[in-house]
Motif scaffolding. Structure first.
Motif, PDB file in Angstrom:
ATOM      1  N   LEU A  18      37.179  66.280  89.895  1.00  0.00           N
ATOM      2  CA  LEU A  18      37.509  67.106  88.012  1.00  0.00           C
ATOM      3  C   LEU A  18      37.389  65.578  86.932  1.00  0.00           C
ATOM      4  CD1 LEU A  18      40.311  69.004  88.293  1.00  0.00           C
ATOM      5  CD2 LEU A  18      38.353  69.959  87.919  1.00  0.00           C
ATOM      6  N   PRO A  19      36.942  66.161  85.884  1.00  0.00           N
ATOM      7  CA  PRO A  19      37.317  64.704  84.406  1.00  0.00           C
ATOM      8  C   PRO A  19      38.679  64.527  85.053  1.00  0.00           C
ATOM      9  CG  PRO A  19      36.461  66.668  83.926  1.00  0.00           C
ATOM     10  CD  PRO A  19      36.781  67.187  85.310  1.00  0.00           C
ATOM     11  N   THR A  20      39.152  63.204  84.829  1.00  0.00           N
ATOM     12  CA  THR A  20      40.102  62.846  84.983  1.00  0.00           C
ATOM     13  C   THR A  20      40.469  61.711  83.938  1.00  0.00           C
ATOM     14  OG1 THR A  20      40.253  61.046  86.506  1.00  0.00           O
ATOM     15  CG2 THR A  20      40.906  63.075  87.269  1.00  0.00           C
ATOM     16  N   SER A  21      41.750  61.121  84.467  1.00  0.00           N
ATOM     17  CA  SER A  21      41.464  60.186  82.811  1.00  0.00           C
ATOM     18  C   SER A  21      40.835  58.644  83.594  1.00  0.00           C
ATOM     19  CB  SER A  21      42.750  59.742  83.097  1.00  0.00           C
ATOM     20  OG  SER A  21      43.728  59.846  83.724  1.00  0.00           O
ATOM     21  N   ARG A  22      40.929  58.093  81.845  1.00  0.00           N
ATOM     22  CA  ARG A  22      39.880  56.228  82.703  1.00  0.00           C
ATOM     23  C   ARG A  22      40.709  56.180  81.530  1.00  0.00           C
ATOM     24  NH1 ARG A  22      33.524  55.105  82.369  1.00  0.00           N
ATOM     25  NH2 ARG A  22      33.630  56.805  83.803  1.00  0.00           N
ATOM     26  N   SER A  23      40.848  54.953  82.410  1.00  0.00           N
ATOM     27  CA  SER A  23      42.290  54.219  81.271  1.00  0.00           C
ATOM     28  C   SER A  23      41.506  53.099  82.408  1.00  0.00           C
ATOM     29  CB  SER A  23      44.083  54.785  82.056  1.00  0.00           C
ATOM     30  OG  SER A  23      44.094  53.547  81.408  1.00  0.00           O
ATOM     31  N   ILE A  36      30.968  52.156  76.373  1.00  0.00           N
ATOM     32  CA  ILE A  36      31.651  53.492  77.587  1.00  0.00           C
ATOM     33  C   ILE A  36      31.119  54.671  77.917  1.00  0.00           C
ATOM     34  CG2 ILE A  36      33.809  53.958  79.815  1.00  0.00           C
ATOM     35  CD1 ILE A  36      34.563  51.539  77.796  1.00  0.00           C
ATOM     36  N   ALA A  37      30.388  54.833  78.896  1.00  0.00           N
ATOM     37  CA  ALA A  37      29.722  56.517  79.184  1.00  0.00           C
ATOM     38  C   ALA A  37      30.621  57.077  79.838  1.00  0.00           C
ATOM     39  CB  ALA A  37      28.331  56.629  79.799  1.00  0.00           C
ATOM     40  N   GLU A  38      31.126  58.524  79.130  1.00  0.00           N
ATOM     41  CA  GLU A  38      31.589  59.831  80.365  1.00  0.00           C
ATOM     42  C   GLU A  38      31.221  60.748  79.883  1.00  0.00           C
ATOM     43  OE1 GLU A  38      35.117  61.010  82.648  1.00  0.00           O
ATOM     44  OE2 GLU A  38      34.387  59.393  81.827  1.00  0.00           O
ATOM     45  N   ASP A  39      30.572  61.408  81.105  1.00  0.00           N
ATOM     46  CA  ASP A  39      29.747  62.961  81.624  1.00  0.00           C
ATOM     47  C   ASP A  39      31.016  64.009  80.886  1.00  0.00           C
ATOM     48  OD1 ASP A  39      28.407  64.649  82.288  1.00  0.00           O
ATOM     49  OD2 ASP A  39      29.017  64.739  84.277  1.00  0.00           O
ATOM     50  N   ILE A  40      31.074  65.288  79.988  1.00  0.00           N
ATOM     51  CA  ILE A  40      32.145  65.674  79.681  1.00  0.00           C
ATOM     52  C   ILE A  40      31.323  66.687  79.082  1.00  0.00           C
ATOM     53  CG2 ILE A  40      33.427  66.193  77.433  1.00  0.00           C
ATOM     54  CD1 ILE A  40      33.774  63.421  77.103  1.00  0.00           C
ATOM     55  N   LYS A  41      31.631  68.336  80.128  1.00  0.00           N
ATOM     56  CA  LYS A  41      30.350  69.838  80.016  1.00  0.00           C
ATOM     57  C   LYS A  41      31.273  69.880  78.300  1.00  0.00           C
ATOM     58  CE  LYS A  41      34.779  71.527  82.611  1.00  0.00           C
ATOM     59  NZ  LYS A  41      35.236  72.371  83.426  1.00  0.00           N
ATOM     60  N   SER A  42      30.491  71.031  77.931  1.00  0.00           N
ATOM     61  CA  SER A  42      30.643  71.434  76.918  1.00  0.00           C
ATOM     62  C   SER A  42      32.017  72.349  76.986  1.00  0.00           C
ATOM     63  CB  SER A  42      30.169  72.406  76.805  1.00  0.00           C
ATOM     64  OG  SER A  42      30.105  73.324  77.539  1.00  0.00           O
ATOM     65  N   ASN A  43      32.373  72.837  75.891  1.00  0.00           N
ATOM     66  CA  ASN A  43      33.819  72.954  75.288  1.00  0.00           C
ATOM     67  C   ASN A  43      35.323  72.569  76.293  1.00  0.00           C
ATOM     68  OD1 ASN A  43      33.085  74.905  73.582  1.00  0.00           O
ATOM     69  ND2 ASN A  43      32.049  75.729  75.407  1.00  0.00           N
ATOM     70  N   SER A  44      35.095  71.143  76.640  1.00  0.00           N
ATOM     71  CA  SER A  44      35.728  70.116  77.101  1.00  0.00           C
ATOM     72  C   SER A  44      36.684  69.129  76.475  1.00  0.00           C
ATOM     73  CB  SER A  44      35.336  69.271  78.310  1.00  0.00           C
ATOM     74  OG  SER A  44      36.199  68.584  78.910  1.00  0.00           O
ATOM     75  N   MET A  45      38.327  69.436  76.020  1.00  0.00           N
ATOM     76  CA  MET A  45      38.765  69.061  75.406  1.00  0.00           C
ATOM     77  C   MET A  45      38.653  67.182  75.470  1.00  0.00           C
ATOM     78  SD  MET A  45      43.092  69.617  74.704  1.00  0.00           S
ATOM     79  CE  MET A  45      43.660  68.338  72.933  1.00  0.00           C
ATOM     80  N   THR A  46      38.943  66.540  74.887  1.00  0.00           N
ATOM     81  CA  THR A  46      38.938  65.284  74.825  1.00  0.00           C
ATOM     82  C   THR A  46      40.325  64.186  74.133  1.00  0.00           C
ATOM     83  OG1 THR A  46      36.688  65.573  75.719  1.00  0.00           O
ATOM     84  CG2 THR A  46      37.652  63.291  75.541  1.00  0.00           C
ATOM     85  N   VAL A  47      40.405  63.732  74.482  1.00  0.00           N
ATOM     86  CA  VAL A  47      41.446  62.015  73.255  1.00  0.00           C
ATOM     87  C   VAL A  47      41.046  61.336  74.247  1.00  0.00           C
ATOM     88  CG1 VAL A  47      43.140  64.628  73.046  1.00  0.00           C
ATOM     89  CG2 VAL A  47      43.293  62.598  75.572  1.00  0.00           C
TER      90      VAL A  47
END
Length: 213
Positions: A18-23, A36-47
């Protein structure tokens, strides 16, 4: 159909996917950029939250300790931009799938200085503020955990479909590549045979002119 015991065995593996948190914490020198790159799917909440680490607590950061931050999608769309700040945050719902880039740039300074950046990037179910959910919903601890579990399972379900779509795209790309390579192989073979035929014809014509055959 997968039974409950098998699901419990696969659950930790799926949670890893799963897309988790990256700290993370990294150093950035003045005049340099780090992305820094992050693979994110569409309609996904990101903070995300970022800040320059103050190694001298109780004292303000030097005026030279400023950074410029930009977050863009795989297609170059800008989702966040802050110029010459010490800290900041961003939040958005991704409109497209792919690699999102968070780039940090430190302006030039003489002498060169090194800043430590603290960056926390969360996507999917991990982007939710569960403390606010508990306060707003007035739920008990068990209900809150059930809400977390439900959202996690929903995220696993969505992620499985997303991975399946990516797998189908890769398979289609492999099929197209194999087809092109097959045509290229046939073309190369045809060219080689043609060149060999021309060489044989040329040698035969040469020997006939010399009356060697």
């Amino acid at each position: 159909m997968m039974n409950f015991q098998s699901f419990l065995i696969l659950l930790p593996v799926l949670l890893i996917l799963l897309p988790t948190s990256r700290s993370l914490r990294f150093d950035l020198q003045s005049g340099h950029t780090k992305c820094i790159a992050e693979d994110i799917k569409s309609n996904s909440m990101t903070v995300g939250k970022y800040s320059i680490v103050n190694h001298n607590e109780g004292h303000p950061l030097p005026e030279s300790h400023k950074i410029t931050v930009r977050v863009t999608s795989a297609h170059g769309n800008s989702y966040h931009y802050s110029e010459r700040v010490e800290s900041g945050q961003f939040a958005f719902t991704s409109a497209e799938a792919g690699d999102y880039m968070a780039c940090f740039w430190a302006p030039d300074h003489s002498p060169q200085e090194t800043m430590t950046i603290d960056f926390d990037w969360r996507t999917g179910v991990h982007a939710k503020d569960w403390s606010n959910v508990a306060k707003k919903g007035q739920v008990e601890v068990m209900e809150l955990e059930l809400k977390k579990l439900y959202d996690t399972v929903s995220s696993i379900h969505d992620e499985m479909f997303y991975l399946r779509e990516r797998e189908e795209e890769m398979q289609e790309l492999n099929r197209a590549t194999n087809s092109k390579m097959a045509w290229l192989s046939f073309l190369s073979l045809f060219v080689c045979l043609s060149v060999a035929g021309l060489q044989i014809w040329h040698l035969k014509t040469f020997f006939e002119k010399k009356k060697l055959i």
